[in-house]
Design a protein around this motif. Structure first.
Motif, PDB file in Angstrom:
ATOM      1  N   ASP A 108       0.812  -1.218   0.000  1.00  0.00           N
ATOM      2  CA  ASP A 108       0.000   0.000   0.000  1.00  0.00           C
ATOM      3  C   ASP A 108       0.845   1.267   0.000  1.00  0.00           C
ATOM      4  N   ALA A 109       2.061   1.178   0.517  1.00  0.00           N
ATOM      5  CA  ALA A 109       2.943   2.342   0.583  1.00  0.00           C
ATOM      6  C   ALA A 109       4.364   1.854   0.841  1.00  0.00           C
ATOM      7  N   ALA A 110       5.326   2.710   0.497  1.00  0.00           N
ATOM      8  CA  ALA A 110       6.740   2.406   0.738  1.00  0.00           C
ATOM      9  C   ALA A 110       7.342   3.488   1.617  1.00  0.00           C
ATOM     10  N   LEU A 111       8.130   3.062   2.579  1.00  0.00           N
ATOM     11  CA  LEU A 111       8.856   3.971   3.461  1.00  0.00           C
ATOM     12  C   LEU A 111      10.345   3.722   3.229  1.00  0.00           C
ATOM     13  N   ILE A 112      11.078   4.742   2.822  1.00  0.00           N
ATOM     14  CA  ILE A 112      12.505   4.579   2.605  1.00  0.00           C
ATOM     15  C   ILE A 112      13.175   4.390   3.959  1.00  0.00           C
ATOM     16  N   GLY A 113      13.867   3.268   4.095  1.00  0.00           N
ATOM     17  CA  GLY A 113      14.462   2.933   5.382  1.00  0.00           C
ATOM     18  C   GLY A 113      15.973   2.865   5.313  1.00  0.00           C
ATOM     19  N   THR A 114      16.524   1.671   5.449  1.00  0.00           N
ATOM     20  CA  THR A 114      17.975   1.519   5.500  1.00  0.00           C
ATOM     21  C   THR A 114      18.555   1.300   4.102  1.00  0.00           C
ATOM     22  N   ALA A 115      18.222   2.183   3.190  1.00  0.00           N
ATOM     23  CA  ALA A 115      18.752   2.132   1.818  1.00  0.00           C
ATOM     24  C   ALA A 115      20.114   2.812   1.796  1.00  0.00           C
ATOM     25  N   TRP A 116      21.008   2.307   2.592  1.00  0.00           N
ATOM     26  CA  TRP A 116      22.243   3.021   2.896  1.00  0.00           C
ATOM     27  C   TRP A 116      23.316   2.902   1.838  1.00  0.00           C
ATOM     28  N   ASP A 117      23.034   2.221   0.742  1.00  0.00           N
ATOM     29  CA  ASP A 117      24.001   2.141  -0.346  1.00  0.00           C
ATOM     30  C   ASP A 117      23.690   3.120  -1.472  1.00  0.00           C
ATOM     31  N   TYR A 118      22.697   3.990  -1.277  1.00  0.00           N
ATOM     32  CA  TYR A 118      22.281   4.854  -2.379  1.00  0.00           C
ATOM     33  C   TYR A 118      23.352   5.846  -2.849  1.00  0.00           C
ATOM     34  N   PRO A 119      24.247   6.382  -1.977  1.00  0.00           N
ATOM     35  CA  PRO A 119      25.201   7.376  -2.487  1.00  0.00           C
ATOM     36  C   PRO A 119      26.067   6.868  -3.638  1.00  0.00           C
ATOM     37  N   ASP A 120      26.379   5.582  -3.648  1.00  0.00           N
ATOM     38  CA  ASP A 120      27.202   5.034  -4.721  1.00  0.00           C
ATOM     39  C   ASP A 120      26.368   4.455  -5.868  1.00  0.00           C
ATOM     40  N   ASN A 121      25.050   4.576  -5.750  1.00  0.00           N
ATOM     41  CA  ASN A 121      24.143   4.037  -6.775  1.00  0.00           C
ATOM     42  C   ASN A 121      22.993   5.012  -7.025  1.00  0.00           C
ATOM     43  N   LEU A 122      23.294   6.308  -6.999  1.00  0.00           N
ATOM     44  CA  LEU A 122      22.232   7.306  -6.981  1.00  0.00           C
ATOM     45  C   LEU A 122      21.310   7.254  -8.198  1.00  0.00           C
ATOM     46  N   PRO A 123      21.805   7.216  -9.445  1.00  0.00           N
ATOM     47  CA  PRO A 123      20.867   7.163 -10.577  1.00  0.00           C
ATOM     48  C   PRO A 123      19.939   5.958 -10.514  1.00  0.00           C
ATOM     49  N   ALA A 124      20.484   4.795 -10.161  1.00  0.00           N
ATOM     50  CA  ALA A 124      19.647   3.592 -10.084  1.00  0.00           C
ATOM     51  C   ALA A 124      18.641   3.714  -8.942  1.00  0.00           C
ATOM     52  N   PHE A 125      19.057   4.306  -7.842  1.00  0.00           N
ATOM     53  CA  PHE A 125      18.156   4.473  -6.701  1.00  0.00           C
ATOM     54  C   PHE A 125      16.984   5.385  -7.065  1.00  0.00           C
ATOM     55  N   LEU A 126      17.274   6.508  -7.682  1.00  0.00           N
ATOM     56  CA  LEU A 126      16.203   7.425  -8.069  1.00  0.00           C
ATOM     57  C   LEU A 126      15.287   6.795  -9.117  1.00  0.00           C
ATOM     58  N   ALA A 127      15.862   6.018 -10.027  1.00  0.00           N
ATOM     59  CA  ALA A 127      15.037   5.328 -11.022  1.00  0.00           C
ATOM     60  C   ALA A 127      14.130   4.305 -10.354  1.00  0.00           C
ATOM     61  N   ALA A 128      14.652   3.615  -9.326  1.00  0.00           N
ATOM     62  CA  ALA A 128      13.830   2.646  -8.603  1.00  0.00           C
ATOM     63  C   ALA A 128      12.686   3.341  -7.878  1.00  0.00           C
ATOM     64  N   LEU A 129      12.957   4.504  -7.298  1.00  0.00           N
ATOM     65  CA  LEU A 129      11.882   5.247  -6.627  1.00  0.00           C
ATOM     66  C   LEU A 129      10.812   5.675  -7.630  1.00  0.00           C
ATOM     67  N   ASP A 130      11.231   6.060  -8.827  1.00  0.00           N
ATOM     68  CA  ASP A 130      10.259   6.400  -9.867  1.00  0.00           C
ATOM     69  C   ASP A 130       9.381   5.200 -10.204  1.00  0.00           C
ATOM     70  N   MET A 131      10.009   4.043 -10.344  1.00  0.00           N
ATOM     71  CA  MET A 131       9.281   2.829 -10.705  1.00  0.00           C
ATOM     72  C   MET A 131       8.325   2.414  -9.582  1.00  0.00           C
ATOM     73  N   ILE A 132       8.802   2.436  -8.352  1.00  0.00           N
ATOM     74  CA  ILE A 132       7.945   2.073  -7.217  1.00  0.00           C
ATOM     75  C   ILE A 132       6.840   3.103  -7.044  1.00  0.00           C
ATOM     76  N   GLY A 133       7.219   4.385  -7.182  1.00  0.00           N
ATOM     77  CA  GLY A 133       6.248   5.459  -6.995  1.00  0.00           C
ATOM     78  C   GLY A 133       5.147   5.488  -8.027  1.00  0.00           C
ATOM     79  N   ALA A 134       5.366   4.846  -9.176  1.00  0.00           N
ATOM     80  CA  ALA A 134       4.310   4.750 -10.196  1.00  0.00           C
ATOM     81  C   ALA A 134       3.221   3.772  -9.773  1.00  0.00           C
TER      82      ALA A 134
END
Length: 288
Positions: A59-85
């Motif tokens: 029903d919803a996503a809460l960003i939690g311990t996604a602590w590897d995002y600084p080294d994977n920023l484009p992929a992380f933001l793309a994943a948020l776009d996909m989940i957020g759709a």
């Protein structure tokens, strides 16, 4: 309500090589489950880059311990776009993108938020560091990645020291003695309302307050003036985040200055804030 807590592969319990601070993931999951399950809800933890997940089952996503995002920023933001759709994601994609680069501090400074003086370097030239010390009038500085978290790639440099290699865009600040003398104060806000605060102190001989470096956390009842200073930071954001951690240190005049406002994947210290879980449940429910 079925909430998915977005983690990374090194913090989920199934990991064969969990991070040393993955216990913070477990504390947050325990906090959320105890808040959601009495209402018939459910909380599942999933790595944000898990390609096998059907996100529409939540029903919803809460960003939690996604602590590897600084080294994977484009992929992380793309994943948020996909989940957020498919389902609402908190905090919002716009807030997350703004907050992933510490250049957001300049935006807050333009709005009157009191900051630590900062020099921004897209490329670090070691031989020019003497000018940085002179500009601040200090003998000790801190260099941080502009896109980074958890003190990864951070350096404390004393005038005359060899300047380490820094391949990333960096932000340079004078070392704040109060981080050792008092500590860093974290203010947790849920749905725009103050929830709890804590004092984070470094281990003897260190200045880093993260648990993986031996830092300790103590519940704190802040003064009205200190809460007002943290609230001013929150109010300078373009939208009210579902959750925020405002990290501040004390200046020489006794007032607080902003270290960072964490809107992406901050640990929210549930052991120091017993109201955190219920507040998160109600705040998420109100936004769905």
């Amino acid at each position: 309500m079925h909430l998915v807590y977005l983690a990374c592969r090194s913090t989920v319990p199934s990991s064969t090589n969990r991070r040393v601070d993955a216990f913070e993931h477990d504390q947050m999951m325990d906090c959320l489950r105890r808040a959601f399950e009495p209402h018939g809800g459910k909380v599942s933890d999933v790595a944000w880059d898990d390609q096998t997940v059907d996100w529409s089952t939540f029903d919803a996503a809460l960003i939690g311990t996604a602590w590897d995002y600084p080294d994977n920023l484009p992929a992380f933001l793309a994943a948020l776009d996909m989940i957020g759709a498919k389902i609402p994601v908190f905090n919002s994609r716009a807030l997350v993108q703004w907050n992933t680069d510490k250049g957001y501090l300049r935006d807050l400074g333009d709005k009157g938020v009191r900051l630590i003086p900062t020099i921004w370097l897209d490329k670090v030239i070691p031989r020019a560091f003497g000018e940085v010390f002179d500009a601040f009038g200090v003998d000790t500085i801190i260099a941080k990645r502009q896109v980074g978290a958890g003190a990864d790639g951070q350096h404390k440099i004393i005038r005359g020291d060899a300047v380490p290699e820094m391949p990333h865009a960096m932000m340079i600040q004078p070392f704040m003695p109060s981080i050792v003398a008092e500590g860093e104060i974290s203010f947790i806000f849920i749905g725009g309302e103050f929830c709890h605060a804590l004092l984070k102190t470094a281990a003897a001989g260190d200045y880093r307050i993260q648990s993986c470096y031996g830092g300790k956390e103590t519940p704190l009842t802040p003064s009205a003036d200190d809460i007002a200073a943290a609230s001013e930071v929150l109010g300078a954001c373009d939208e009210t985040p579902l959750y925020a951690r405002v990290d501040m240190v004390r200046a020489d005049d006794g007032g607080l200055v902003l270290m960072e406002i964490e809107l992406v994947e901050p640990f929210l210290y549930p052991l120091q804030g017993p109201e955190l879980g219920p507040r998160l449940y109600q705040a998420i429910k109100a936004r769905l």
